[in-house]
Structures are given as structure tokens and as C-alpha cells.
Motif scaffolding. Structure first.
Motif, PDB file in Angstrom:
ATOM      1  N   CYS A 188      -6.951   3.148  -7.964  1.00 42.42           N
ATOM      2  CA  CYS A 188      -5.670   2.456  -7.761  1.00 42.42           C
ATOM      3  C   CYS A 188      -5.845   1.258  -6.846  1.00 42.42           C
ATOM      4  O   CYS A 188      -5.268   0.188  -7.085  1.00 42.42           O
ATOM      5  CB  CYS A 188      -4.643   3.428  -7.179  1.00 42.42           C
ATOM      6  N   TYR A 189      -6.656   1.422  -5.815  1.00 39.20           N
ATOM      7  CA  TYR A 189      -6.907   0.309  -4.901  1.00 39.20           C
ATOM      8  C   TYR A 189      -7.560  -0.857  -5.636  1.00 39.20           C
ATOM      9  O   TYR A 189      -7.199  -2.023  -5.417  1.00 39.20           O
ATOM     10  CB  TYR A 189      -7.811   0.744  -3.751  1.00 39.20           C
ATOM     11  N   SER A 190      -8.526  -0.573  -6.503  1.00 44.03           N
ATOM     12  CA  SER A 190      -9.250  -1.650  -7.193  1.00 44.03           C
ATOM     13  C   SER A 190      -8.309  -2.500  -8.035  1.00 44.03           C
ATOM     14  O   SER A 190      -8.517  -3.713  -8.186  1.00 44.03           O
ATOM     15  CB  SER A 190     -10.362  -1.061  -8.077  1.00 44.03           C
ATOM     16  N   LEU A 191      -7.258  -1.888  -8.580  1.00 43.08           N
ATOM     17  CA  LEU A 191      -6.291  -2.638  -9.375  1.00 43.08           C
ATOM     18  C   LEU A 191      -5.313  -3.401  -8.480  1.00 43.08           C
ATOM     19  O   LEU A 191      -4.996  -4.562  -8.734  1.00 43.08           O
ATOM     20  CB  LEU A 191      -5.521  -1.681 -10.296  1.00 43.08           C
ATOM     21  N   ILE A 192      -4.862  -2.751  -7.419  1.00 42.70           N
ATOM     22  CA  ILE A 192      -3.897  -3.388  -6.514  1.00 42.70           C
ATOM     23  C   ILE A 192      -4.504  -4.609  -5.830  1.00 42.70           C
ATOM     24  O   ILE A 192      -3.818  -5.607  -5.573  1.00 42.70           O
ATOM     25  CB  ILE A 192      -3.411  -2.361  -5.467  1.00 42.70           C
ATOM     26  N   LEU A 194       0.824  -1.203   0.000  1.00 42.67           N
ATOM     27  CA  LEU A 194       0.000   0.000   0.000  1.00 42.67           C
ATOM     28  C   LEU A 194       0.865   1.262   0.000  1.00 42.67           C
ATOM     29  O   LEU A 194       0.548   2.252  -0.669  1.00 42.67           O
ATOM     30  CB  LEU A 194      -0.929  -0.006   1.211  1.00 42.67           C
ATOM     31  N   LYS A 195       1.962   1.212   0.746  1.00 46.14           N
ATOM     32  CA  LYS A 195       2.864   2.360   0.800  1.00 46.14           C
ATOM     33  C   LYS A 195       3.497   2.618  -0.556  1.00 46.14           C
ATOM     34  O   LYS A 195       3.673   3.770  -0.969  1.00 46.14           O
ATOM     35  CB  LYS A 195       3.950   2.121   1.851  1.00 46.14           C
ATOM     36  N   SER A 196       3.833   1.544  -1.287  1.00 48.41           N
ATOM     37  CA  SER A 196       4.462   1.697  -2.601  1.00 48.41           C
ATOM     38  C   SER A 196       3.537   2.407  -3.580  1.00 48.41           C
ATOM     39  O   SER A 196       3.993   3.057  -4.515  1.00 48.41           O
ATOM     40  CB  SER A 196       4.868   0.340  -3.163  1.00 48.41           C
ATOM     41  N   ALA A 197       2.230   2.269  -3.363  1.00 49.00           N
ATOM     42  CA  ALA A 197       1.249   2.930  -4.235  1.00 49.00           C
ATOM     43  C   ALA A 197       0.715   4.220  -3.625  1.00 49.00           C
ATOM     44  O   ALA A 197      -0.221   4.815  -4.159  1.00 49.00           O
ATOM     45  CB  ALA A 197       0.083   1.995  -4.515  1.00 49.00           C
ATOM     46  N   ARG A 198       1.301   4.637  -2.477  1.00 46.51           N
ATOM     47  CA  ARG A 198       0.887   5.863  -1.790  1.00 46.51           C
ATOM     48  C   ARG A 198      -0.570   5.803  -1.340  1.00 46.51           C
ATOM     49  O   ARG A 198      -1.303   6.800  -1.400  1.00 46.51           O
ATOM     50  CB  ARG A 198       1.127   7.089  -2.683  1.00 46.51           C
ATOM     51  N   LEU A 199      -0.985   4.624  -0.909  1.00 49.68           N
ATOM     52  CA  LEU A 199      -2.339   4.439  -0.403  1.00 49.68           C
ATOM     53  C   LEU A 199      -2.309   4.284   1.114  1.00 49.68           C
ATOM     54  O   LEU A 199      -1.340   3.780   1.670  1.00 49.68           O
ATOM     55  CB  LEU A 199      -2.972   3.195  -1.030  1.00 49.68           C
ATOM     56  N   PRO A 200      -3.386   4.694   1.810  1.00 50.68           N
ATOM     57  CA  PRO A 200      -3.445   4.550   3.272  1.00 50.68           C
ATOM     58  C   PRO A 200      -3.393   3.080   3.685  1.00 50.68           C
ATOM     59  O   PRO A 200      -3.996   2.221   3.040  1.00 50.68           O
ATOM     60  CB  PRO A 200      -4.803   5.174   3.630  1.00 50.68           C
ATOM     61  N   GLU A 201      -2.701   2.780   4.758  1.00 48.75           N
ATOM     62  CA  GLU A 201      -2.548   1.398   5.217  1.00 48.75           C
ATOM     63  C   GLU A 201      -3.870   0.789   5.671  1.00 48.75           C
ATOM     64  O   GLU A 201      -4.015  -0.433   5.701  1.00 48.75           O
ATOM     65  CB  GLU A 201      -1.543   1.327   6.363  1.00 48.75           C
ATOM     66  N   GLU A 202      -4.855   1.630   6.007  1.00 49.77           N
ATOM     67  CA  GLU A 202      -6.148   1.113   6.458  1.00 49.77           C
ATOM     68  C   GLU A 202      -6.888   0.344   5.370  1.00 49.77           C
ATOM     69  O   GLU A 202      -7.839  -0.387   5.656  1.00 49.77           O
ATOM     70  CB  GLU A 202      -7.027   2.264   6.960  1.00 49.77           C
ATOM     71  N   ILE A 229       0.407  -4.381 -10.539  1.00 55.48           N
ATOM     72  CA  ILE A 229       1.549  -3.539 -10.895  1.00 55.48           C
ATOM     73  C   ILE A 229       1.084  -2.243 -11.549  1.00 55.48           C
ATOM     74  O   ILE A 229       1.617  -1.154 -11.267  1.00 55.48           O
ATOM     75  CB  ILE A 229       2.500  -4.311 -11.834  1.00 55.48           C
ATOM     76  N   ILE A 230       0.070  -2.350 -12.407  1.00 58.84           N
ATOM     77  CA  ILE A 230      -0.495  -1.147 -13.034  1.00 58.84           C
ATOM     78  C   ILE A 230      -1.045  -0.210 -11.961  1.00 58.84           C
ATOM     79  O   ILE A 230      -0.880   1.016 -12.028  1.00 58.84           O
ATOM     80  CB  ILE A 230      -1.599  -1.525 -14.038  1.00 58.84           C
ATOM     81  N   GLY A 231      -1.695  -0.785 -10.929  1.00 59.03           N
ATOM     82  CA  GLY A 231      -2.229   0.026  -9.840  1.00 59.03           C
ATOM     83  C   GLY A 231      -1.138   0.727  -9.062  1.00 59.03           C
ATOM     84  O   GLY A 231      -1.281   1.902  -8.683  1.00 59.03           O
TER      85      GLY A 231
END
Length: 330
Positions: free
Chosen positions: A105-109, A62-70, A152-154
Motif C-alpha cells: 500500500c505504501y508503494s502505491l501511495i 497515511l492515516k487515511s490508508a491506515r499506515l503508520p505516520e513514520e 488512490i488505489i493505495g
């Protein structure tokens, strides 16, 4: 050859529509149940800070994609039920704790987590039975690889489109002292479930009208030129066309073609993956993914999520075809 009378045609159309509405009604009941349970459970988990305990292994991703850890909570929930997963994400978007870009981005990750389970549970048994243990396992393994390509795209999308600002998603402003409030969680789940139900009914009505008038049958008739545009082997073309109508039937057909010596196993797998693109564009996305998303998210975000899936499918499929071509002969 006997012709159907006007009354018989009308009766057949009515029976078709009744069958469609019955299937959507059962889907609605299941959607409402999982939405209510998902939102209620997520609210309780957030209030207890449970996401910080179960989400540690997912923090680097999540950090690699700059998304919140929650967002580890819906990821893990999605491994059990995707409807509950998206109900959680939608709740965060509605409370403005999550932006549209972050949701996309979350939906792809999150694709490999719930998607891998579905592949193993539903696709693997049919693939092994139809294609044989070796080719069937290769097909499923490459399909799962496609999910990781989406992840990876996400991550890349998050690095490009999301800011570097790190923040925490909390519900402290709603749950004072981080104590569980069952009544408030129930009300929140009920409100979300009501919104989902109303939207889903509207979408089903529109879809039923389109199906009744043969819109999707017309789209399926476009499969042949689309398949030829992807340079599918002519002898394997029936597999691709069949996939556009029924994916499981296409897998079984591919197996029969391989055993009968009609096509090589590589050509059969390529035909299946190309058929997946056609099926996704003319059937899966307009008839299933978008209605599902629009029943949970705002229409604008639902469209973005659907387009993200289309983009991922168009990017991953040529890579999977290339992977098939470079695989050694088995």
C-alpha cells in the motif's frame, strides 16, 4: 548481401553482453551507495524522532490508508532518491515493524511524490521538445495524474486490507534512550547493503542470460497484437510499437506524426499511453522493477510490489485514455 560468420556473431553477442554487464555494474555501485546512505540516514532520523517533525503534512494521507505516520520519512526521502527510500522501507519490513500489505500500500501511495519529480525532470523537457508546449504539457500532466490514481488505489487498498489498529514504529528497542548510536547505524547500513549487493548480482546474472538469448526481444515482438487489442488507431500504431522499445523515441515520433498531419494529437497521446502498458509489462517490470525490488526486498514481497505496479498501470491507463478522449480540442 554479406552474411556474418560464426565468429562475427559470437563477437557481437559478447560485445552486447559486455555492454549489459557494464551498465549493470554501474547501477550496482550506485545502488549500494544509496542503500548504505539511506539506511544509515533513516536510522539516525528515527532515533532522533525527526519523522514526527517533517511528517506532519503527510499524516492525514497515511492515516487515511491506515499506515503508520513514520512512513513519512521514506516518502520524503523518495523525492530525492528512490533507492534510499526503498532501503528504508525494506529495513522496516526486515525488522517486522512493517507488514507486506503495508509495504505494498505504501508503494502505491508514495508514487506521486518521487514520480512527479522524475516526470518533471526527465520527461517534461523531451515531451515539450517533441510534442510542443501545449500537447507536451498535457501529456506530462496526465502522466502525473496517473501517479495520483495509483495513490488512490493505495489508499483504497489500505482501507480494505489493513486493520484499523494504530501503532507507532519506533527503534527504541535498538537505540536506548533514543540516543544516536553511529556505530550501530553504520553496522546496520553495512549489513543491509551487503544483502542488497548479493541479491542484485544474482538477479543480474539471470537477466544477462535471458537478454543474451533474446528473451526480451521475443517479448517485444508481441507488441503489435497487444496494441491492436487496445484499439489503438492503425495510423498511430507505430508510436505504440516504438514506445515498447524506447519511450523517449516514441514521444519524438509522436511529435513528428502530429506535425506531419499523420495523426491527431489525441490519437498520438492514446498511442503513447497504450505503449506505456506494453513497455511496462514486457520490459520495465521484468527487466528493471522486479530486479530492483528483489535486490532490496524478499523475493515474495518483491513479486507483490511488482504485481501492484502492474495492477496500477492496467487500471490507470484506461482512465488516462478516457481523459484524453474527453479533453477539448486544442
Amino acid at each position: 548481401m554479406p552474411r556474418c560468420t560464426g565468429s562475427e556473431v559470437s563477437s557481437m553477442a559478447s560485445a552486447l553482453l559486455s555492454d549489459i554487464l557494464l551498465r549493470y555494474a554501474s547501477s550496482l555501485l550506485f545502488l549500494l551507495a544509496t542503500t548504505f546512505a539511506g539506511v544509515f540516514l533513516a536510522d539516525i532520523l528515527f532515533s532522533l524522532g525527526f519523522h514526527r517533525k517533517i511528517g506532519r503534512p503527510l499524516r492525514p494521507l497515511l492515516k487515511s490508508a491506515r499506515l503508520p505516520e513514520e512512513l513519512s520519512v521514506p516518502i520524503i526521502t523518495g523525492m530525492i532518491d528512490s533507492r534510499a527510500e526503498h532501503a528504508i522501507v525494506s529495513s522496516l519490513v526486515r525488522s517486522e515493524a512493517l507488514s507486506h500489505r503495508e509495504a505494498v500500500c505504501y508503494s502505491l501511495i508514495s508514487l506521486p511524490f518521487g514520480g512527479s519529480r522524475l516526470m518533471i525532470q526527465y520527461v517534461l523537457p523531451v515531451a515539450i521538445a517533441g510534442l510542443g508546449p501545449v500537447v507536451g504539457t498535457i501529456y506530462v500532466a496526465l502522466s502525473i495524474l496517473g501517479l495520483f490514481i495509483g495513490m488512490i488505489i493505495g489508499v483504497i487498498g489500505g482501507r480494505i486490507f489493513l486493520t484499523e489498529e494504530r501503532r507507532k514504529i519506533t527503534l527504541e528497542d535498538e537505540i536506548q534512550g533514543r540516543k544516536v548510536d553511529i556505530r550501530r547505524s553504520l553496522l546496520k547500513a553495512a549489513s543491509m547493503t551487503k544483502n542488497v549487493g548479493v541479491k542484485y548480482v544474482i538477479v543480474v546474472i539471470i537477466l544477462s542470460i535471458l537478454i543474451y538469448f533474446g528473451m526480451f526481444d521475443y517479448l517485444k515482438s508481441l507488441s503489435t497484437p497487444l496494441a491492436k487489442a487496445f484499439f489503438v488507431s492503425p495510423v498511430a500504431l507505430p508510436i505504440t510499437i516504438t514506445y515498447a522499445v524506447n519511450s523517449m523515441a516514441a514521444v519524438l515520433m509522436a511529435g513528428e506524426f502530429i506535425r506531419g498531419g499523420i495523426v491527431m494529437w489525441k490519437d498520438a497521446l492514446i498511442a503513447l499511453f497504450v505503449g506505456r502498458v506494453i513497455f511496462a509489462i514486457i520490459s520495465e517490470f521484468p527487466r528493471h522493477s522486479f530486479p530492483f525490488y528483489v535486490s532490496i526486498y524478499q523475493p515474495k514481497l518483491a513479486l507483490k510490489l511488482t504485481l501492484a505496479l502492474i495492477f496500477y498501470t492496467l487500471i490507470s491507463t484506461p482512465l488516462l485514455v478516457l481523459a484524453v478522449r474527453i479533453l477539448p480540442v486544442v
